[in-house]
Scaffold this active site. Sequence first.
Site, PDB file in Angstrom:
ATOM      1  N   ILE A  20      28.641  26.048 -19.736  1.00 39.85           N
ATOM      2  CA  ILE A  20      29.684  25.710 -20.712  1.00 39.85           C
ATOM      3  C   ILE A  20      29.077  25.445 -22.088  1.00 39.85           C
ATOM      4  CG2 ILE A  20      31.377  23.900 -21.316  1.00 39.85           C
ATOM      5  CD1 ILE A  20      32.041  23.797 -18.273  1.00 39.85           C
ATOM      6  N   TYR A 172      26.269  10.607  -9.906  1.00 40.63           N
ATOM      7  CA  TYR A 172      26.807  11.572 -10.868  1.00 40.63           C
ATOM      8  C   TYR A 172      28.142  11.075 -11.420  1.00 40.63           C
ATOM      9  CZ  TYR A 172      28.799  15.850 -12.814  1.00 40.63           C
ATOM     10  OH  TYR A 172      29.370  16.761 -13.671  1.00 40.63           O
ATOM     11  N   THR A 200      29.211  26.995 -12.891  1.00 40.02           N
ATOM     12  CA  THR A 200      27.970  26.621 -13.569  1.00 40.02           C
ATOM     13  C   THR A 200      27.041  25.985 -12.543  1.00 40.02           C
ATOM     14  OG1 THR A 200      28.626  24.347 -14.085  1.00 40.02           O
ATOM     15  CG2 THR A 200      29.340  26.061 -15.628  1.00 40.02           C
TER      16      THR A 200
END
Length: 269
Positions: A20, A172, A200
Amino acid sequence: MSSASLSGRTALVTGATSGIGFETARLLTERGVTVLVHGRTAAEARAAVDALGVSARAGAARPYAVAADFTRLEEVEELARRVVAEHPHLDVLVNNAGIAAPERHTVTADGNEIAFQVNFLAHYLLTSLLEPALTSDPGGRVVNVSSSLHRTASIQWNDPNRVRRYSRLAAYAQSQLALTVFAADPRVTAVSVHPGVCDTALLALYAHEGAAAAEGAAHVVRLCDPAVEIVNGAYYDRAERVEPAAAAREDRTVKRLTKLADVLVGHAS
């Protein structure tokens, strides 16, 4: 989206060598934005700039390569110094660089859990240091590329490094919640955006398949456009403004996070 409102502006995109971040840099460059393309190493950043040059249309601005390894906060400080010196008028900062937390608990040389540092603390430090350059002109802003996973998270205030109980998904998610909360920091005008589940390097955290990175990047670029009015601290799920997790709407949490981050990046006031 008109390119007229973006043309002639300067933006720094972190983690712009793939996914991205790269697509965001490409779309901004095509709209006449001078993009500072950040990579972990100078070689990676230069390769991305070369790739952007190959795909550039007529009228596109020339991108610049900048580098810093976000697992080393001294490199983040060096990056900020360089940007302020060479580009004292910065219109947009896209805090996009991110890693999936590793399977095993990993701590950086600075003593922080690696995902918390790369995804949040490095961006916190960078944004703070770039504040003098981030223009107060209408449209000047910070766009944090966050994640819908921030809703599943909690910030472990007494153990942000998650030494006692580590799970990669929780680590995360905590980093994404911190980034989302940070958008409400009153020092700069900032928003956060979940660009959608895209194909991704982070895809495995979400699903087996995702949209093209360029699709996610378009949502990021829209928020970089000064013609798009934003409210400080707002959170977007792709193109739609939605309420973030409750923690990201609490002044108390914003202040507490600022205090914690200042200590962890060594800038305790």
